[in-house]
Design an enzyme around this catalytic site. Sequence first.
Site, PDB file in Angstrom:
ATOM      1  N   TYR A 115      25.071  59.272  23.439  1.00  0.00           N
ATOM      2  CA  TYR A 115      23.846  58.616  23.371  1.00  0.00           C
ATOM      3  C   TYR A 115      22.695  59.024  23.820  1.00  0.00           C
ATOM      4  O   TYR A 115      21.443  58.711  23.755  1.00  0.00           O
ATOM      5  CB  TYR A 115      24.251  57.345  24.076  1.00  0.00           C
ATOM      6  CG  TYR A 115      25.622  56.628  23.875  1.00  0.00           C
ATOM      7  CD1 TYR A 115      25.906  56.363  22.394  1.00  0.00           C
ATOM      8  CD2 TYR A 115      26.442  56.329  24.951  1.00  0.00           C
ATOM      9  CE1 TYR A 115      27.105  55.898  22.152  1.00  0.00           C
ATOM     10  CE2 TYR A 115      27.693  55.788  24.454  1.00  0.00           C
ATOM     11  CZ  TYR A 115      27.885  55.523  23.191  1.00  0.00           C
ATOM     12  OH  TYR A 115      29.305  54.776  23.014  1.00  0.00           O
ATOM     13  N   HIS A 158      35.599  60.470  24.694  1.00  0.00           N
ATOM     14  CA  HIS A 158      34.974  59.231  23.689  1.00  0.00           C
ATOM     15  C   HIS A 158      36.166  58.787  22.617  1.00  0.00           C
ATOM     16  O   HIS A 158      36.182  57.741  22.100  1.00  0.00           O
ATOM     17  CB  HIS A 158      33.973  60.115  22.909  1.00  0.00           C
ATOM     18  CG  HIS A 158      32.883  58.956  22.396  1.00  0.00           C
ATOM     19  ND1 HIS A 158      33.247  58.722  21.064  1.00  0.00           N
ATOM     20  CD2 HIS A 158      31.977  58.396  22.746  1.00  0.00           C
ATOM     21  CE1 HIS A 158      32.714  57.713  20.607  1.00  0.00           C
ATOM     22  NE2 HIS A 158      31.786  57.406  21.628  1.00  0.00           N
TER      23      HIS A 158
END
Length: 174
Positions: free
Chosen positions: A3, A61
């Site tokens: 991000y 992730h």
Amino acid sequence: AAYQNERQVGEGLRRSGLDRSEVFIETKVWVSDYGYEATLHAFDKAIGKLGVDRLDLLILHQPMPQHFDRTVDAYRALEQLLADGRVRAIGVSNFMPEHLDRLLKESSVVPAVNQIELHPYFQQTALQRVHTEHGILTQASSPFVVITSSRPTEKSAFEDPTLLEIARGHGKSA
């Protein structure tokens, strides 16, 4: 890292004036950083950007089924960081039962959490049962943008009568 906000989060923490013990810091290792050494390097970059020396939770992730050996190597790096006291807990994100089964066979530490998409429209009860069976906490990720925009066959969560009623009861919008 995915991000691209770790530096900003770290700055926000420093500006907040909160003691480190009052903040739970979690971040993820992105798939491009999978593999043992690459994951250790990603950890060092993350704590540098965040401005901390230890994380409360570090998770992978998502699984890489086509390169699961790299996923396992990345998880082994997390296990080492845990053993070294550089993280308080380790986990995974978006792992399905078959990924968890394989990871559990090839590692020594059960993930503390599996962060999955979970909301009123998508419960993943079978996966949650697997979590319970292995003592893995379910960490809910509920991206309302995904719920309302990427599922055109479903109505918007912001127009759901049940959610509107709950919101009204709390003097809020959906």
